[in-house]
Design a protein around this motif. Structure first.
Motif, PDB file in Angstrom:
ATOM      1  N   LEU B  12      -0.394   0.490   8.773  1.00  0.00           N
ATOM      2  CA  LEU B  12      -1.342   1.594   8.964  1.00  0.00           C
ATOM      3  C   LEU B  12      -0.652   2.951   9.072  1.00  0.00           C
ATOM      4  O   LEU B  12      -1.295   3.958   9.301  1.00  0.00           O
ATOM      5  CB  LEU B  12      -2.175   1.342  10.229  1.00  0.00           C
ATOM      6  CG  LEU B  12      -3.191   0.208  10.103  1.00  0.00           C
ATOM      7  CD1 LEU B  12      -3.725  -0.178  11.470  1.00  0.00           C
ATOM      8  CD2 LEU B  12      -4.327   0.606   9.172  1.00  0.00           C
ATOM      9  N   ARG B  17      -2.526   3.573   2.454  1.00  0.00           N
ATOM     10  CA  ARG B  17      -2.919   2.248   2.947  1.00  0.00           C
ATOM     11  C   ARG B  17      -4.108   2.343   3.900  1.00  0.00           C
ATOM     12  O   ARG B  17      -5.014   1.504   3.855  1.00  0.00           O
ATOM     13  CB  ARG B  17      -1.730   1.553   3.610  1.00  0.00           C
ATOM     14  CG  ARG B  17      -0.674   1.123   2.599  1.00  0.00           C
ATOM     15  CD  ARG B  17       0.232   0.039   3.147  1.00  0.00           C
ATOM     16  NE  ARG B  17       1.139   0.512   4.173  1.00  0.00           N
ATOM     17  CZ  ARG B  17       2.391   0.909   3.948  1.00  0.00           C
ATOM     18  NH1 ARG B  17       2.866   0.943   2.716  1.00  0.00           N
ATOM     19  NH2 ARG B  17       3.151   1.306   4.933  1.00  0.00           N
ATOM     20  N   ARG B  18      -4.109   3.370   4.758  1.00  0.00           N
ATOM     21  CA  ARG B  18      -5.259   3.535   5.659  1.00  0.00           C
ATOM     22  C   ARG B  18      -6.532   3.767   4.846  1.00  0.00           C
ATOM     23  O   ARG B  18      -7.601   3.247   5.169  1.00  0.00           O
ATOM     24  CB  ARG B  18      -5.036   4.709   6.615  1.00  0.00           C
ATOM     25  CG  ARG B  18      -4.120   4.387   7.766  1.00  0.00           C
ATOM     26  CD  ARG B  18      -4.253   5.406   8.891  1.00  0.00           C
ATOM     27  NE  ARG B  18      -3.883   6.755   8.478  1.00  0.00           N
ATOM     28  CZ  ARG B  18      -2.636   7.229   8.505  1.00  0.00           C
ATOM     29  NH1 ARG B  18      -1.660   6.471   8.919  1.00  0.00           N
ATOM     30  NH2 ARG B  18      -2.376   8.461   8.116  1.00  0.00           N
ATOM     31  N   VAL B  21      -7.698   0.499   3.393  1.00  0.00           N
ATOM     32  CA  VAL B  21      -8.336  -0.315   4.433  1.00  0.00           C
ATOM     33  C   VAL B  21      -9.758   0.186   4.697  1.00  0.00           C
ATOM     34  O   VAL B  21     -10.719  -0.594   4.732  1.00  0.00           O
ATOM     35  CB  VAL B  21      -7.516  -0.293   5.748  1.00  0.00           C
ATOM     36  CG1 VAL B  21      -8.312  -0.913   6.888  1.00  0.00           C
ATOM     37  CG2 VAL B  21      -6.206  -1.041   5.556  1.00  0.00           C
ATOM     38  N   LEU B  52      -0.631  -4.584   3.198  1.00  0.00           N
ATOM     39  CA  LEU B  52      -1.838  -4.745   4.026  1.00  0.00           C
ATOM     40  C   LEU B  52      -2.185  -6.225   4.207  1.00  0.00           C
ATOM     41  O   LEU B  52      -2.640  -6.644   5.261  1.00  0.00           O
ATOM     42  CB  LEU B  52      -3.010  -3.998   3.386  1.00  0.00           C
ATOM     43  CG  LEU B  52      -2.902  -2.469   3.388  1.00  0.00           C
ATOM     44  CD1 LEU B  52      -3.997  -1.858   2.522  1.00  0.00           C
ATOM     45  CD2 LEU B  52      -2.959  -1.918   4.813  1.00  0.00           C
ATOM     46  N   LEU B  57      -4.536  -7.283   7.382  1.00  0.00           N
ATOM     47  CA  LEU B  57      -5.608  -6.283   7.433  1.00  0.00           C
ATOM     48  C   LEU B  57      -6.634  -6.518   6.323  1.00  0.00           C
ATOM     49  O   LEU B  57      -7.803  -6.192   6.472  1.00  0.00           O
ATOM     50  CB  LEU B  57      -5.023  -4.876   7.306  1.00  0.00           C
ATOM     51  CG  LEU B  57      -4.404  -4.338   8.596  1.00  0.00           C
ATOM     52  CD1 LEU B  57      -3.440  -3.206   8.288  1.00  0.00           C
ATOM     53  CD2 LEU B  57      -5.478  -3.865   9.550  1.00  0.00           C
ATOM     54  N   VAL B  58      -6.142  -7.039   5.207  1.00  0.00           N
ATOM     55  CA  VAL B  58      -7.037  -7.325   4.092  1.00  0.00           C
ATOM     56  C   VAL B  58      -6.709  -8.711   3.546  1.00  0.00           C
ATOM     57  O   VAL B  58      -5.629  -9.246   3.806  1.00  0.00           O
ATOM     58  CB  VAL B  58      -6.887  -6.294   2.936  1.00  0.00           C
ATOM     59  CG1 VAL B  58      -7.069  -4.869   3.436  1.00  0.00           C
ATOM     60  CG2 VAL B  58      -5.549  -6.441   2.220  1.00  0.00           C
ATOM     61  N   GLY B  71     -11.718  -6.469   3.439  1.00  0.00           N
ATOM     62  CA  GLY B  71     -11.136  -6.084   4.730  1.00  0.00           C
ATOM     63  C   GLY B  71     -11.257  -7.185   5.769  1.00  0.00           C
ATOM     64  O   GLY B  71     -12.113  -8.065   5.672  1.00  0.00           O
ATOM     65  N   ILE B  76      -8.099  -4.877  12.365  1.00  0.00           N
ATOM     66  CA  ILE B  76      -8.300  -3.474  12.687  1.00  0.00           C
ATOM     67  C   ILE B  76      -8.618  -3.324  14.163  1.00  0.00           C
ATOM     68  O   ILE B  76      -8.102  -2.457  14.848  1.00  0.00           O
ATOM     69  CB  ILE B  76      -9.456  -2.882  11.839  1.00  0.00           C
ATOM     70  CG1 ILE B  76      -8.891  -2.396  10.519  1.00  0.00           C
ATOM     71  CG2 ILE B  76     -10.146  -1.746  12.545  1.00  0.00           C
ATOM     72  CD1 ILE B  76      -8.163  -1.090  10.620  1.00  0.00           C
TER      73      ILE B  76
END
Lengths: 164, 122
Positions: B12, B17-18, B21, B52, B57-58, B71, B76
């Motif tokens: 993150l 990348r953020r 996401v 990620l 995260l994904v 996602g 998160i």
């Protein structure tokens, strides 16, 4: 009252909190300078803090412990590194073992607190500098154990800068 | 445990990348649709997605010729909790400070100067 997180720097591991109080700078400063006042806000009511040593001078040391609802007493220490009353205070805050000795593995969080007069009140800015993400994680875990969590806020906390 | 969080924060720490996401949290998207949004190569976007993915995260699944990215809200939440916990600590502290400033009468009992496990009720 609003507490504004002005900066959450994941890479730099720095968190900044800005608060405005409806009281003059000297009175807000006393909340840090007087250990009897300090221990009334440092820990939440369910985890009150007791400062057993508080040498409020540059290079001075402080020791404290918190008392949990289960009777556990996690301990901590401060080293006060800079004092410019009533405008600026810097200190390192870390964990201590049962005998009050610093737990080196946990490192310390460096805190910088500044106080400015704003109108009839005071703006206090607290910046916490973490040494590593691991340390940050551990501190966060401690916080969770201390039952300080409330409802989660907006997802924006992490996804603040989504390009639209 | 800390390794997981480390990966999470590292994943993150990059704005692209953020952004990825945030988008796939709203709606799953193919890697090529994501790649069209950024001024970088398909391969570069694919690399970001892999980072990620490793941070959980994904997740990515093949659908025909497309790779679909979706996602994982749970991860998160974990990253956010770590940050917000610290925020909560200071929110609580500053609220108590404000209470002290408005009511400077001494407490009924000294904090923790008692063996009462309940602590003070201030």
């Amino acid at each position: 009252m609003t507490v504004t997180t002005t900066q959450k720097d994941l890479e730099g591991l720095t968190l900044t909190f800005v608060t405005e109080f409806d009281a003059p700078v000297e009175r807000v400063w006393q909340l840090w300078a007087d250990p009897r006042k300090l221990e009334r806000w440092w820990g939440p009511p369910s985890w009150p803090a007791t400062f057993t040593q508080y040498d409020f001078v540059e290079g001075g040391a402080a020791s404290y412990f918190m008392t949990g609802p289960d009777g556990s007493k996690p301990a901590g220490w401060w080293t006060i590194s800079f004092i410019d009353a009533p405008h600026r205070l810097e200190f390192d805050d870390g964990f201590a073992d049962e005998d009050g000795y610093p737990v080196e593995a946990m490192g310390a969080v460096h805190g910088v607190v500044t106080f400015e007069t704003v109108g009839s009140g005071t703006r206090m800015t607290v910046t916490s500098h973490f040494q590593s993400r691991e340390q940050f994680d551990q501190m966060a875990q401690m916080g969770m154990e201390e039952g300080m969590r409330e409802a989660l806020g907006q997802m924006d906390a992490i996804l603040a800068d989504v390009a639209v | 445990m800390s390794d997981d969080l480390d990966r999470l924060f590292h994943a993150l720490s990059d704005a692209t990348r953020r952004d990825i996401v945030a988008r796939v949290m709203l709606q799953e998207q193919s890697v090529s649709a994501l790649a069209a949004r950024y001024a970088m190569s398909f391969a570069a976007v694919q690399k970001h997605v892999t980072v990620l993915e490793k941070a959980t995260l994904v997740s990515k699944q093949r659908r025909g010729r497309e790779q679909i990215v979706s996602g994982n809200p749970h991860s998160i939440l974990r990253a956010r909790e770590a940050l917000e916990t610290y925020e909560e600590i200071w929110r609580g502290r500053t609220e108590r400070m404000r209470d002290l400033l408005t009511d400077d009468t001494p407490p009924a009992q000294a904090p923790a100067a008692t063996s009462d496990p309940e602590g003070p009720t201030s």
